[in-house]
Design a protein around this motif. Structure first.
Motif, PDB file in Angstrom:
ATOM      1  N   TYR A   1      17.888  82.854  27.300  1.00 46.56           N
ATOM      2  CA  TYR A   1      16.852  83.350  28.099  1.00 46.56           C
ATOM      3  C   TYR A   1      15.097  82.914  26.751  1.00 46.56           C
ATOM      4  O   TYR A   1      13.948  82.777  26.905  1.00 46.56           O
ATOM      5  N   LYS A   2      16.026  83.508  25.598  1.00 43.47           N
ATOM      6  CA  LYS A   2      14.799  82.997  24.641  1.00 43.47           C
ATOM      7  C   LYS A   2      14.532  81.341  24.087  1.00 43.47           C
ATOM      8  O   LYS A   2      13.712  81.493  23.847  1.00 43.47           O
ATOM      9  N   ASP A   3      15.168  80.776  24.116  1.00 39.42           N
ATOM     10  CA  ASP A   3      15.494  79.359  24.694  1.00 39.42           C
ATOM     11  C   ASP A   3      14.013  78.639  25.380  1.00 39.42           C
ATOM     12  O   ASP A   3      13.164  77.910  25.311  1.00 39.42           O
ATOM     13  N   ALA A   4      14.555  79.623  26.798  1.00 35.08           N
ATOM     14  CA  ALA A   4      13.409  78.805  27.297  1.00 35.08           C
ATOM     15  C   ALA A   4      11.660  79.608  27.224  1.00 35.08           C
ATOM     16  O   ALA A   4      11.176  78.960  27.626  1.00 35.08           O
ATOM     17  N   GLU A   5      12.014  80.591  26.710  1.00 34.48           N
ATOM     18  CA  GLU A   5      10.307  81.316  25.871  1.00 34.48           C
ATOM     19  C   GLU A   5       9.923  80.496  25.187  1.00 34.48           C
ATOM     20  O   GLU A   5       8.511  80.039  25.168  1.00 34.48           O
ATOM     21  N   LYS A   6      10.468  79.798  24.372  1.00 31.79           N
ATOM     22  CA  LYS A   6      10.126  78.907  23.063  1.00 31.79           C
ATOM     23  C   LYS A   6       9.870  77.437  23.585  1.00 31.79           C
ATOM     24  O   LYS A   6       8.255  77.444  23.178  1.00 31.79           O
ATOM     25  N   LEU A   7      10.223  77.168  24.517  1.00 32.99           N
ATOM     26  CA  LEU A   7       9.963  75.929  24.997  1.00 32.99           C
ATOM     27  C   LEU A   7       8.608  76.256  25.814  1.00 32.99           C
ATOM     28  O   LEU A   7       7.998  74.691  25.442  1.00 32.99           O
ATOM     29  N   LEU A   8       8.530  77.484  26.958  1.00 32.92           N
ATOM     30  CA  LEU A   8       6.928  77.878  27.795  1.00 32.92           C
ATOM     31  C   LEU A   8       6.460  77.858  26.731  1.00 32.92           C
ATOM     32  O   LEU A   8       5.346  77.215  26.725  1.00 32.92           O
ATOM     33  N   THR A   9       6.308  78.558  25.350  1.00 33.51           N
ATOM     34  CA  THR A   9       5.123  79.298  24.382  1.00 33.51           C
ATOM     35  C   THR A   9       4.897  77.686  23.750  1.00 33.51           C
ATOM     36  O   THR A   9       3.446  77.541  23.398  1.00 33.51           O
ATOM     37  N   ASN A  10       5.698  77.010  23.304  1.00 30.81           N
ATOM     38  CA  ASN A  10       5.294  75.724  22.393  1.00 30.81           C
ATOM     39  C   ASN A  10       4.208  75.162  23.576  1.00 30.81           C
ATOM     40  O   ASN A  10       3.166  74.465  22.508  1.00 30.81           O
ATOM     41  N   TYR A  11       4.776  75.227  24.505  1.00 31.15           N
ATOM     42  CA  TYR A  11       4.791  73.761  25.522  1.00 31.15           C
ATOM     43  C   TYR A  11       2.538  74.123  25.874  1.00 31.15           C
ATOM     44  O   TYR A  11       1.151  73.746  25.364  1.00 31.15           O
ATOM     45  N   LEU A  12       3.024  75.548  25.903  1.00 33.31           N
ATOM     46  CA  LEU A  12       1.315  76.281  26.542  1.00 33.31           C
ATOM     47  C   LEU A  12       0.823  76.664  25.058  1.00 33.31           C
ATOM     48  O   LEU A  12      -0.591  76.049  25.379  1.00 33.31           O
TER      49      LEU A  12
ATOM     50  N   ALA B   1       2.743  76.843  33.614  1.00 31.15           N
ATOM     51  CA  ALA B   1       3.683  77.539  32.901  1.00 31.15           C
ATOM     52  C   ALA B   1       3.484  78.946  32.690  1.00 31.15           C
ATOM     53  O   ALA B   1       4.114  79.421  31.857  1.00 31.15           O
ATOM     54  N   PHE B   2       2.501  79.922  32.719  1.00 27.59           N
ATOM     55  CA  PHE B   2       2.494  80.696  32.979  1.00 27.59           C
ATOM     56  C   PHE B   2       3.335  81.595  33.718  1.00 27.59           C
ATOM     57  O   PHE B   2       4.151  82.775  33.373  1.00 27.59           O
ATOM     58  N   VAL B   3       3.353  80.969  35.114  1.00 28.95           N
ATOM     59  CA  VAL B   3       4.252  81.238  36.033  1.00 28.95           C
ATOM     60  C   VAL B   3       5.592  80.943  35.646  1.00 28.95           C
ATOM     61  O   VAL B   3       6.329  82.329  35.952  1.00 28.95           O
ATOM     62  N   GLU B   4       6.566  80.421  35.068  1.00 27.19           N
ATOM     63  CA  GLU B   4       7.428  79.775  34.505  1.00 27.19           C
ATOM     64  C   GLU B   4       8.036  80.919  33.985  1.00 27.19           C
ATOM     65  O   GLU B   4       9.004  82.280  33.402  1.00 27.19           O
ATOM     66  N   LEU B   5       6.617  81.118  32.048  1.00 23.98           N
ATOM     67  CA  LEU B   5       6.671  82.511  31.456  1.00 23.98           C
ATOM     68  C   LEU B   5       7.229  83.835  31.956  1.00 23.98           C
ATOM     69  O   LEU B   5       7.918  84.372  31.561  1.00 23.98           O
ATOM     70  N   GLY B   6       6.147  84.200  32.514  1.00 23.13           N
ATOM     71  CA  GLY B   6       5.876  84.657  33.236  1.00 23.13           C
ATOM     72  C   GLY B   6       7.713  85.417  34.362  1.00 23.13           C
ATOM     73  O   GLY B   6       8.373  86.355  34.095  1.00 23.13           O
ATOM     74  N   TYR B   7       8.198  84.289  34.653  1.00 30.30           N
ATOM     75  CA  TYR B   7       9.214  84.838  35.566  1.00 30.30           C
ATOM     76  C   TYR B   7      10.615  84.499  34.609  1.00 30.30           C
ATOM     77  O   TYR B   7      11.244  85.298  34.788  1.00 30.30           O
ATOM     78  N   ASN B   8      10.722  84.053  33.253  1.00 33.09           N
ATOM     79  CA  ASN B   8      11.498  84.323  32.372  1.00 33.09           C
ATOM     80  C   ASN B   8      12.194  85.233  32.178  1.00 33.09           C
ATOM     81  O   ASN B   8      12.571  85.645  32.060  1.00 33.09           O
ATOM     82  N   TYR B   9      11.041  85.951  31.833  1.00 29.20           N
ATOM     83  CA  TYR B   9      10.622  87.483  31.342  1.00 29.20           C
ATOM     84  C   TYR B   9      10.870  88.581  32.971  1.00 29.20           C
ATOM     85  O   TYR B   9      11.994  89.363  32.204  1.00 29.20           O
ATOM     86  N   LYS B  10      11.018  88.022  34.147  1.00 22.12           N
ATOM     87  CA  LYS B  10      11.500  89.098  35.265  1.00 22.12           C
ATOM     88  C   LYS B  10      12.950  89.088  34.838  1.00 22.12           C
ATOM     89  O   LYS B  10      13.609  89.930  35.587  1.00 22.12           O
TER      90      LYS B  10
END
Length: 591
Positions: free
Chosen positions: A66-77, A85-94
């Motif tokens: 999940y941390k790798d997924a989070e890093k990808l999304l935050t870098n992209y945003l 991408a905020f939805v995808e990031l929120g789902y990653n936290y969920k």
């Protein structure tokens, strides 16, 4: 140089496509480690491709990285303003049960709608794809409130359907159709998944109330159309007719919808409703051809319902109509129907033959000439003038080669030969018809061929088969009692022969025509208990189910028999209808 550049581009593009396909296959097959390597490679070469980004994120999530997924999304945003991408990031936290950060990012995505309502489509769809339905609803509703010309009612309807919120689903579809009336048939298909043939079904009641309220508060013929459609699904044709009349009186354009409704009511065995509708057509049309057609259908229904004491009145009705509209090409259907009535109901075959032979002189098209000849030939069979009948059937085949009418004539050639006891010739004609383009003719041909081939070798004199063919002819001649009696002879004298189940079935069908349902029931039960491995078992089960459902008011027994077709005879021609009727009796929605 330019050609080399193009070739290099095509080779590179093809390599990308292959790598993409390989990555998708790895992911689909659960080989997430391999998929990760492939998607990392693809994304590193094309960081602007959002599909690769999301695929890489989902692969990390499958591996619980999940941390790798989070890093990808935050870098992209940090580089791109892309609200999904905020939805995808929120789902990653969920996925990590971090509801605070999940909801924070979901809110950030939804807040973007305040700035740009048009973003709602892609944001809402992302929520839906991740089964975050409440957030999707909030997104769509906010966008429509901010910008009323946006219409996400279709998306909302599907979400409400998934949630089982039927009333909101119906309302959303209806609100959508109010702005997009071209989608009306699509919406009816969606509705059909949730409603039943049972008018007391809760979903039917909800939809009916919504539509009636619409008609009262915001009159629009679209609501009358939908309500008519609902009543047709419920087989409540009189109520559908009320709505169709309202539409017609507002538009005064065409009676086509009302004609279609009358035909549906007739084919669904609701003759009284059909008569009311056809009478309305007679009273309201100025088109002579439509009026004649409606009169023709009215007389057909009245004849089917009549007893012998009614025949004189019906005969006079035919004569009055033929006097009013004339004996011409325009009234051919009426003329053929009158010829049939004279022969088969008034028992005046000679009058019918002379009348129809006069119709042959009218100079109509080959098609109508052939239809007149078909009725003439049928009457000649009725009179057992087989050779003359065969001449007419053969003329039809030559005049309209390969047409459905020609194939029907060929089948009747075979049937006439069968009535005569010429089973060999009949069988040769039936072999040809097995490949008929008309499914009905092909099925009838196959049934008759099996009857002959299964029973012609039972004894050298073919006595049982000859008796059966004679009983079949008597039934065609409307001599039902004599036919039943002759079939009884077969049942008594040929008990061990293969023709017995077919005889029981034929006799049961005649009992039904005479409304002797208990006798029919006994025959069907005998086939079911005594001939379990025979080819007529599904015919008997389905016919008995129909008697229980429609004549003896025993729906539970009908349901059990329909269920037998579904689970024991999945290859039966009755399978689809049995499943539909079983579900209706169980109270399921219609699919």
């Amino acid at each position: 140089m330019r050609l080399i550049y193009i070739l290099c581009f095509l080779i590179s593009f093809n390599a990308f496509s292959q790598d993409d396909i390989v990555a998708q296959e790895y992911f689909k097959n659960g080989e997430f480690e391999k998929a990760l390597i492939s998607y990392k490679k693809l994304y590193s070469k094309n960081t602007k491709n959002r599909r690769y980004l999301i695929a890489l994120v989902k692969t990390h999530q499958q591996l619980e990285q999940y941390k790798d997924a989070e890093k990808l999304l935050t870098n992209y945003l940090s580089l791109v303003n892309y609200p999904p991408a905020f939805v995808e990031l929120g789902y990653n936290y969920k996925l990590q049960n971090d509801t605070i950060n999940a909801n924070y990012n979901f809110k950030k995505a939804i807040d973007e709608v305040d700035l740009k309502p048009n973003y709602a489509g892609i944001i809402g769809r992302t929520f839906q794809d991740l089964s975050l339905l409440e957030q999707a609803i909030e997104t769509y509703e906010k966008a429509m409130a901010l910008k009323p010309e946006l219409n996400f009612n279709m998306q909302l309807a599907r979400i409400y359907g998934e949630q089982g919120n039927i009333e909101k689903m119906f309302n959303s579809y209806i609100n959508f159709s109010e702005i997009n009336d071209t989608y009306i048939n699509t919406i009816k298909r969606e509705f059909s998944t949730f409603i039943s043939e049972n008018k007391d079904n809760e979903n039917n009641i909800i939809l009916r109330k919504i539509l009636l309220k619409k008609i009262q508060n915001a009159p629009n013929l679209m609501w009358n159309d939908m309500l008519s459609w609902l009543f047709i699904q419920q087989k409540d044709y009189n109520k559908a007719f009320t709505q169709e009349k309202a539409i017609y009186k507002r538009q005064m354009e065409s009676l086509d919808r009302i004609k279609d409704l009358a035909k549906i009511a007739y084919t669904q065995n609701q003759p009284e409703a059909a008569k009311n509708i056809f009478q309305f057509i007679v009273d309201n049309t100025q088109d002579i051809d439509i009026k004649i057609e409606a009169h023709y259908n009215l007389l057909k229904i009245k004849t089917e319902q009549a007893t012998k004491k009614d025949y004189k009145i019906i005969n006079q009705n035919y004569l009055n109509l033929l006097e009013t509209f004339g004996i011409s090409g325009r009234t051919i259907d009426l003329q053929i129907a009158y010829g049939h009535f004279l022969a088969f109901y008034l028992n005046k075959p000679n009058d019918a033959i002379n009348f129809l032979k006069d119709s042959l002189k009218l100079g109509v098209s080959n098609y109508y000439l052939s239809r007149i000849k078909m009725e003439l030939a049928d009457i000649l069979v009725l009179e057992e003038k087989f050779n003359e009948a065969l001449i007419y059937y053969t003329q039809i085949q030559r005049a309209l080669k390969n047409s459905p009418l020609s194939q029907e004539a060929r089948f009747k050639v075979a049937k006439t030969s069968y009535y005569k006891g010429d089973f060999k010739w009949a069988e040769s004609q039936l072999k040809i018809l097995k490949a008929s383009t008309s499914q009905l003719t092909a099925n009838d041909a196959l049934d008759l061929k099996l009857l002959i081939s299964d029973n012609k070798g039972e004894d050298s004199l073919q006595t049982a088969l000859k008796h059966y063919a004679k009983a079949d002819l008597l039934a065609f001649q409307n001599k039902k009692e004599q036919s039943i009696s002759l079939l009884n002879t077969i049942l008594q004298e040929h008990k061990t022969e293969t023709i017995i189940p077919q005889t029981l079935l034929k006799q049961a069908q005649l009992f039904e025509e005479k409304s002797q349902f208990e006798k029919a029931k006994a025959n069907y039960e005998q086939i079911i208990s005594g001939y379990r491995e025979g080819i007529l078992i599904d015919d008997a089960i389905y016919a008995l189910a129909e008697i229980y459902a429609n004549k003896l008011a025993q729906p539970e027994k009908a349901k059990a028999l329909y269920e037998r077709i579904i689970f024991e005879h999945a290859d039966s021609i009755y399978f689809v209808q049995a499943r539909k009727k079983y579900r209706a009796l169980r109270g399921d929605a219609i699919n």
